[in-house]
Design an enzyme around this catalytic site. Structure first.
Site, PDB file in Angstrom:
ATOM      1  N   ARG A  33       4.885 -12.506   1.673  1.00  0.00           N
ATOM      2  CA  ARG A  33       6.126 -13.799   0.910  1.00  0.00           C
ATOM      3  C   ARG A  33       6.796 -13.687  -0.053  1.00  0.00           C
ATOM      4  O   ARG A  33       5.993 -12.525  -1.155  1.00  0.00           O
ATOM      5  CB  ARG A  33       5.736 -15.782   1.176  1.00  0.00           C
ATOM      6  CG  ARG A  33       5.642 -16.403   2.166  1.00  0.00           C
ATOM      7  CD  ARG A  33       5.145 -17.123   2.232  1.00  0.00           C
ATOM      8  NE  ARG A  33       4.785 -17.712   3.699  1.00  0.00           N
ATOM      9  CZ  ARG A  33       5.662 -18.472   4.757  1.00  0.00           C
ATOM     10  NH1 ARG A  33       7.062 -18.830   4.042  1.00  0.00           N
ATOM     11  NH2 ARG A  33       5.689 -18.665   5.667  1.00  0.00           N
ATOM     12  N   HIS A  83       2.342  -1.416  -0.172  1.00  0.00           N
ATOM     13  CA  HIS A  83       4.382  -1.062   0.724  1.00  0.00           C
ATOM     14  C   HIS A  83       3.703  -0.288   1.742  1.00  0.00           C
ATOM     15  O   HIS A  83       3.153   0.827   1.269  1.00  0.00           O
ATOM     16  CB  HIS A  83       5.133  -0.972   0.202  1.00  0.00           C
ATOM     17  CG  HIS A  83       6.296  -1.366   0.654  1.00  0.00           C
ATOM     18  ND1 HIS A  83       6.611  -2.287   1.348  1.00  0.00           N
ATOM     19  CD2 HIS A  83       6.844  -0.428   1.530  1.00  0.00           C
ATOM     20  CE1 HIS A  83       7.910  -2.104   2.590  1.00  0.00           C
ATOM     21  NE2 HIS A  83       7.885  -0.597   2.637  1.00  0.00           N
ATOM     22  N   ASP A  87       9.722  -4.801  -3.066  1.00  0.00           N
ATOM     23  CA  ASP A  87       9.595  -3.679  -2.783  1.00  0.00           C
ATOM     24  C   ASP A  87      10.217  -2.496  -4.201  1.00  0.00           C
ATOM     25  O   ASP A  87      10.913  -2.001  -4.230  1.00  0.00           O
ATOM     26  CB  ASP A  87       9.927  -2.627  -1.208  1.00  0.00           C
ATOM     27  CG  ASP A  87       9.474  -3.959  -0.672  1.00  0.00           C
ATOM     28  OD1 ASP A  87       8.144  -3.922  -0.426  1.00  0.00           O
ATOM     29  OD2 ASP A  87       9.740  -4.027   0.187  1.00  0.00           O
TER      30      ASP A  87
HETATM   31  C1  GRF Z   1      -0.046  -3.244   5.255  1.00  0.00           C
HETATM   32  O1  GRF Z   1       0.744  -2.270   5.839  1.00  0.00           O
HETATM   33  C2  GRF Z   1       0.471  -3.082   4.040  1.00  0.00           C
HETATM   34  O2  GRF Z   1       1.269  -2.469   3.073  1.00  0.00           O
HETATM   35  C3  GRF Z   1       1.797  -4.004   3.896  1.00  0.00           C
HETATM   36  O3  GRF Z   1       0.976  -5.410   4.144  1.00  0.00           O
HETATM   37  C4  GRF Z   1       0.412  -4.086   5.749  1.00  0.00           C
HETATM   38  C5  GRF Z   1      -1.062  -5.223   5.546  1.00  0.00           C
HETATM   39  O4  GRF Z   1      -2.358  -4.803   6.985  1.00  0.00           O
HETATM   40  N1  GRF Z   1       2.370  -4.886   2.581  1.00  0.00           N
HETATM   41  P1  GRF Z   1      -3.765  -5.205   6.065  1.00  0.00           P
HETATM   42  O5  GRF Z   1      -3.491  -7.320   6.417  1.00  0.00           O
HETATM   43  O6  GRF Z   1      -4.578  -5.131   5.110  1.00  0.00           O
HETATM   44  O7  GRF Z   1      -4.474  -4.918   7.762  1.00  0.00           O
END
Ligand code: GRF
Length: 199
Positions: free
Chosen positions: A92, A112, A152
């Site tokens: 969020r 990201h 982002d």
């Molecule tokens: C990752 O790809 C991160 O870049 C994005 O959400 C995903 C989270 O993965 N913001 P996790 O919950 O850490 O496995």
């Protein structure tokens, strides 16, 4: 001094796990002291509990809406005396209520799954689909500072590159990028841990 880290999550928590593991192995002079989730069902909460880290969920519907839920989460982060907040799959946008409580002293970073500024967006599989649809030969991941009102965007801290290979689908590409995310997030936290050690 060991850096006190708070982590905000929404899902499976593999990046959280990468940080916890690096702290435990002594690769990071840091400690995850609090985990806040936007979802009760997030497997990340179990990972936190397994590591002995206090973890709570703040689902907006049960907490008076997004802003009230994030305000509560920010209060917990402040009470845990965090020196860095990591958004690791937090799904969020953070509203003013969160930033007002956290204040300006505590840096917030986000991971990201693309080479920002290319391919922003909150849904990770949609990001990888967009990369494949664009036909680019390279993607990757970005750890960047997060600021009030921005999605982002914010200064890049670490980027790692990943090739797009023939036959990739969003899931295969995601798996390759995720492996690099786990390296990038630890590198980024290490930068803050080192600068904390200097003061
Ligand atoms: C990752 O790809 C991160 O870049 C994005 O959400 C995903 C989270 O993965 N913001 P996790 O919950 O850490 O496995």
């Amino acid at each position: 001094m060991t850096l006190r880290v708070g982590v905000c999550v929404s899902g499976r928590g593999t990046n959280l796990q990468a940080i916890i593991d690096a702290c435990r192995d002594g690769r990071l002079d840091a400690r995850v002291v609090y985990v806040g989730s936007s979802r009760k069902s997030a497997p990340a909460l179990e990972r936190a509990k397994a590591a002995g880290v206090p973890a709570e969920a703040f689902p907006p519907a049960a907490n008076g809406g997004r802003d009230a839920a994030q305000q509560l989460m920010a209060r917990r982060l402040v009470a845990a005396d965090v020196e860095l907040v990591v958004l690791a799959g937090y799904d969020r946008i953070l509203g003013d209520a969160f930033w007002d409580v956290l204040g300006d002293e505590v840096p917030v970073i986000n991971i990201h799954p693309s080479l920002l500024p290319a391919f922003g967006g909150l849904n990770r599989l949609a990001v990888h689909e967009a990369v494949l649809a664009a036909g680019v030969s390279e993607t990757g991941c970005t750890v960047h500072r997060a600021h009030r009102g921005m999605l982002d965007a914010g200064e890049t801290i670490v980027q790692r590159r990943v090739p797009v290979l023939p036959g990739d689908d969003p899931e295969r590409l995601e798996a390759r990028v995720l492996g690099e995310e786990h390296v990038a997030i630890v590198e980024a936290v290490a930068l803050f841990a080192r600068s904390a050690a200097r003061v």
